[in-house]
Design a protein around this motif. Structure first.
Motif, PDB file in Angstrom:
ATOM      1  N   GLY A  21       0.845  -1.185   0.000  1.00 27.71           N
ATOM      2  CA  GLY A  21       0.000   0.000   0.000  1.00 27.71           C
ATOM      3  C   GLY A  21       0.881   1.235   0.000  1.00 27.71           C
ATOM      4  N   PRO A  22       0.280   2.420   0.098  1.00 27.26           N
ATOM      5  CA  PRO A  22       1.088   3.650   0.084  1.00 27.26           C
ATOM      6  C   PRO A  22       2.169   3.674   1.154  1.00 27.26           C
ATOM      7  CG  PRO A  22      -1.236   4.163  -0.198  1.00 27.26           C
ATOM      8  CD  PRO A  22      -1.166   2.701   0.137  1.00 27.26           C
ATOM      9  N   ASN A  23       1.846   3.247   2.377  1.00 25.22           N
ATOM     10  CA  ASN A  23       2.845   3.268   3.455  1.00 25.22           C
ATOM     11  C   ASN A  23       4.032   2.371   3.135  1.00 25.22           C
ATOM     12  OD1 ASN A  23       1.169   4.955   4.830  1.00 25.22           O
ATOM     13  ND2 ASN A  23       0.816   3.609   6.567  1.00 25.22           N
ATOM     14  N   MET A  24       3.752   1.147   2.690  1.00 22.36           N
ATOM     15  CA  MET A  24       4.825   0.205   2.410  1.00 22.36           C
ATOM     16  C   MET A  24       5.673   0.673   1.234  1.00 22.36           C
ATOM     17  SD  MET A  24       4.341  -1.733   4.861  1.00 22.36           S
ATOM     18  CE  MET A  24       3.018  -1.971   6.038  1.00 22.36           C
ATOM     19  N   MET A  25       5.011   1.213   0.217  1.00 22.15           N
ATOM     20  CA  MET A  25       5.754   1.712  -0.938  1.00 22.15           C
ATOM     21  C   MET A  25       6.610   2.909  -0.545  1.00 22.15           C
ATOM     22  SD  MET A  25       6.191   0.851  -4.030  1.00 22.15           S
ATOM     23  CE  MET A  25       7.234   1.574  -5.308  1.00 22.15           C
ATOM     24  N   HIS A  26       6.084   3.737   0.353  1.00 22.78           N
ATOM     25  CA  HIS A  26       6.847   4.898   0.818  1.00 22.78           C
ATOM     26  C   HIS A  26       8.079   4.451   1.603  1.00 22.78           C
ATOM     27  CE1 HIS A  26       7.409   9.115   1.747  1.00 22.78           C
ATOM     28  NE2 HIS A  26       7.494   8.837   3.029  1.00 22.78           N
TER      29      HIS A  26
END
Length: 209
Positions: A21-26
């Motif tokens: 998700g966005p957090n993991m990709m960030h």
């Protein structure tokens, strides 16, 4: 809440946290850009956003958003716009590996506060998190017993699981950085990162309260 219920919660959030998700990709992209150690500031920002969202869901903000679609839309548009902005920023970032690893790039010079702030903004940019938490947490709480201690246990469990997976993605990004020394490879990674963030933004934009 019984031990069996807690274990069911543990298994559920373990796989929810593992989902990209966005957090993991960030966390992954930040680790590539500034190294794993410094990327922990960005991870802390993501976790702080998650903590805030979960606490707000407990006090009923999720229900407020569900009952006020216009407010939900404002937050949704802002969150989607921020993720698209991150995608554009990634697409336009330097393809020179030395810029990101030797201090030549703006990302590598970012302060710990800047990394934390950006991580928090990524984490809080998804308004569906509030609605998810508001609907998800009550399924594991025994309302015939004190609610606050149960919520505390679930909250700590969720935060621990998310921190674990953020670290895994961060370590993966640190390992991946070794293979990004070639300009074409790094360009491809930047483009992929950009596409993923824009895709997340589009998904949020299409979400309904």
């Amino acid at each position: 809440m019984t031990m069996q219920t807690w274990w069911l919660f543990v298994v559920t959030v373990f796989f929810i946290s593992a989902t990209p998700g966005p957090n993991m990709m960030h966390a992954l992209s930040r680790s590539v850009q500034v190294g794993f150690r410094r990327s922990t500031a960005a991870m802390a920002g993501c976790i702080s956003a998650l903590f805030l969202a979960l606490v707000l869901s407990m006090v009923g903000i999720g229900a407020v958003l569900a009952a006020m679609p216009r407010l939900f839309d404002v937050i949704r548009y802002a969150g989607a716009a921020y993720l698209v902005y991150l995608g554009i920023k990634a697409w336009r970032s330097s393809d020179d590996a030395t810029d990101a690893t030797s201090g030549g790039g703006s990302e590598s010079r970012a302060s710990a506060w800047s990394l934390y702030r950006n991580g928090f903004l990524v984490g809080i940019s998804n308004p569906k998190l509030l609605l998810f938490a508001a609907a998800f947490f009550p399924q594991f709480i025994d309302h015939h017993k004190p609610v606050l201690p149960q919520f505390g246990i679930l909250l700590v469990t969720y935060l621990f699981s998310d921190t674990l997976w953020l670290s895994v993605y961060g370590i993966g990004g640190h390992s991946l950085s070794r293979f990004l020394s070639r300009r074409p490879v790094r360009r491809a990674f930047n483009r992929l990162t950009a596409i993923v963030f824009v895709a997340f933004g589009v998904v949020i934009l299409r979400a309904k309260a």
